[in-house]
Design an enzyme around this catalytic site. Structure first.
Site, PDB file in Angstrom:
ATOM      1  N   CYS A 178      -6.748  -9.227   6.221  1.00  7.45           N
ATOM      2  CA  CYS A 178      -5.441  -8.821   6.751  1.00  7.45           C
ATOM      3  C   CYS A 178      -4.487 -10.008   6.847  1.00  7.45           C
ATOM      4  CB  CYS A 178      -5.645  -8.174   8.121  1.00  7.45           C
ATOM      5  SG  CYS A 178      -4.187  -8.116   9.157  1.00  7.45           S
ATOM      6  N   CYS A 309      -2.213   0.559   5.024  1.00 10.68           N
ATOM      7  CA  CYS A 309      -3.149   1.231   4.104  1.00 10.68           C
ATOM      8  C   CYS A 309      -2.851   0.862   2.649  1.00 10.68           C
ATOM      9  CB  CYS A 309      -3.064   2.741   4.316  1.00 10.68           C
ATOM     10  SG  CYS A 309      -3.715   3.733   2.962  1.00 10.68           S
TER      11      CYS A 309
END
Length: 520
Positions: A178, A309
């Site tokens: 991330c 996503c």
């Protein structure tokens, strides 16, 4: 005993007592290969794809470390190889490999070539994790400045910490890949270092790609998520800034979480889609506007998504382009989008469990889930003639299951039994007509072929949902392709990572096994 002349007797003793020397032999506990000949070392590189070599100043110099290396070799049997080179005896080999151990150097070789120097802790867990993913980043807990942030090893230890810790605690739930997490991590560590002398507060971190059950239990839906725990009570979401001062200021007054800095500005859906061509033709719905919009439009396709996503991001360009075409051709139908992280109640109302989830609404009511492809043509074709019927694969297209490969193709009849036989399995649920599925197949197949060579207890599997309807319905497959991870037949988590060969292979080799599942 037979009588032998003295010289012959001496030769006989030498033959049975002195081992033959072939340049490479397993001597360090049986699983560590000792090498002292450059030619044998090259042979080892050709035959071992995941090789960690211990270059030692002398055998005596590393004797205290050999039990550790033996433990690692035992743990990694069939997945990696450990080799030992005594540079006091094999000077030419060490010179060729530019090894000058003081007292030792560990070098990793992958697929016959030098990869990198071993840069982790000299501990079993660290070495095993490295060999499972020798090209990956160093785990956060092993970084030099990570010591002031607590990293619970298991969900059980995290739960014990919550019960035991008497002071306030701020926990960062994250994923290593991330980008926002990587940006916040150094700030979080600096804050932990500044607060380390205050025994009343604690900063901790949980890797959701490893400890998924902890993240699920605390309703983590995006990364990073920060939660404030106090005396084991229900946690509160921390919505403040993500710089060192923000964390320090927040924890300096833990009795009053409301005194945290104002939450950073959250991008609106329109801002999230700003660079998508055709986005002005989309309608971004909220809980307040949803019902009214449905009453005004008789034919609506809604994409429920999450900003983080990957599948959603990949679909955005086609969705925006399709919306523009519908508008330009004056086709009766509208494409809309809902940020499920901003509108969780709306997503829950319509049973959204994964992203993106596409649902078709007719005359203000939910009609059915959209199950066609995710290309512009697929979307436009559907809106011209909305139907719940799934398209049939082209008759002339060769069935994927008929192509020889390491992929295990499962059906309604053998899905459960096949899953039970595999220790760990990643399953690709697909439809033959799905464009994204077709694109993912070659890499998935190549990864499966490689996996068979290194670990047959794990598998990359595939299920054709146009054939195995019952299985796909039971496993709650809502779009294609969907990747799900199973351990001994039990569903664990959905895979939303990359779709390159090395990414599939890395994920399945690092995925939990039946032995480690209880720790997740």
């Amino acid at each position: 005993m037979m009588d032998l002349p003295s010289p012959l007797w001496t030769m006989f003793l030498l033959l049975i007592l002195v081992p033959t020397h072939d340049g490479a032999k397993n001597t360090k506990g049986g699983l560590i290969t000792e090498v002292d000949d450059p030619k044998e070392f090259k042979k080892l590189l050709r035959t071992k794809t995941n090789l960690l070599v211990i270059f030692a100043k002398s055998e005596k110099a590393v004797s205290n470390s050999m039990p550790l290396f033996n433990d690692v070799a035992t743990e990694m049997k069939g997945k990696a190889t450990l080799a030992f080179v005594d540079c006091s005896e094999s000077k030419k080999l060490c010179k060729n490999q530019k090894a000058s151990p003081k007292p030792m150097e560990l070098k990793h070789f992958k697929d016959g070539s030098f990869n990198k120097e071993y840069d982790r802790k000299m501990a079993k867990k660290s070495m095993v994790n490295f060999l499972l993913d020798p090209t990956g980043d160093i785990p956060w807990e092993e970084e030099p400045d990570a010591g002031d942030v607590l990293h619970p090893d298991t969900p059980q230890s995290f739960n014990k910490l919550l019960k035991k810790e008497k002071g306030p605690m701020l926990v960062m739930f994250y994923a290593p890949w991330c980008g926002h997490c990587k940006k916040a991590k150094p700030e979080f560590m600096q804050a932990a270092a500044k607060l380390k002398d205050d025994s009343k507060v604690l900063l901790a971190a949980i890797d959701c790609t490893v400890h998924s059950s902890s993240c699920t239990a605390h309703e983590v839906t995006g990364y990073p998520t920060f939660k404030y725990f106090k005396y084991g009570k229900s946690p509160q979401n921390y919505m403040g800034g993500r710089e060192e001062a923000d964390f320090v200021n927040f924890m300096s007054d833990p009795q009053n979480p409301g005194a945290s800095p104002p939450a950073p500005a959250v991008e609106t859906p329109a801002q999230q889609w700003a660079e998508v061509v055709g986005m002005e033709n989309l309608r971004f719905l909220t809980t307040d506007s949803f019902d009214g919009f449905m009453k005004e439009h008789s034919s609506v396709l809604v994409m429920f998504y999450a900003p983080w996503c990957g599948h959603c991001k990949a679909m955005k360009p086609a969705y925006g382009e399709a919306a523009a075409i519908l508008n330009g051709q004056e086709i009766d139908g509208v494409l809309a989008a809902v940020d499920a992280t901003l509108e969780p109640n709306l997503a829950s109302k319509f049973g959204v469990k994964g992203y993106p989830a596409l649902k078709y609404f007719k005359d203000g009511k939910e009609a059915f889930d959209y199950k066609m492809g995710r290309t512009t043509d697929n979307l436009v074709s559907f809106m011209k003639n909305p139907s719940s019927k799934e398209p049939e694969p082209p008759a002339e297209e060769e069935s994927w299951s008929s192509v020889p490969s390491g992929v295990k193709h499962l059906t309604d009849d053998n899905f459960s039994s096949a899953m039970a036989k595999l220790d760990t399995a990643l399953v690709m649920f697909y439809a033959p007509w799905c464009g994204h599925c077709k694109k993912a197949k070659p890499a998935y197949q190549a990864a499966a072929d490689q996996l068979e060579k290194v670990d047959k207890s794990r598998g990359l599997c595939a299920v054709d949902c146009t054939v195995a309807h019952d299985t796909c319905e039971k496993e709650k497959v809502e779009g294609f392709p969907t990747f799900k991870l199973y351990v001994k037949g039990e569903y664990l988590i959905e895979y939303n990572g990359g779709r390159a060969e090395e990414e599939f292979l890395k994920y399945i080799l690092n995925a939990p096994s039946a032995n480690s599942k209880d720790e997740l």
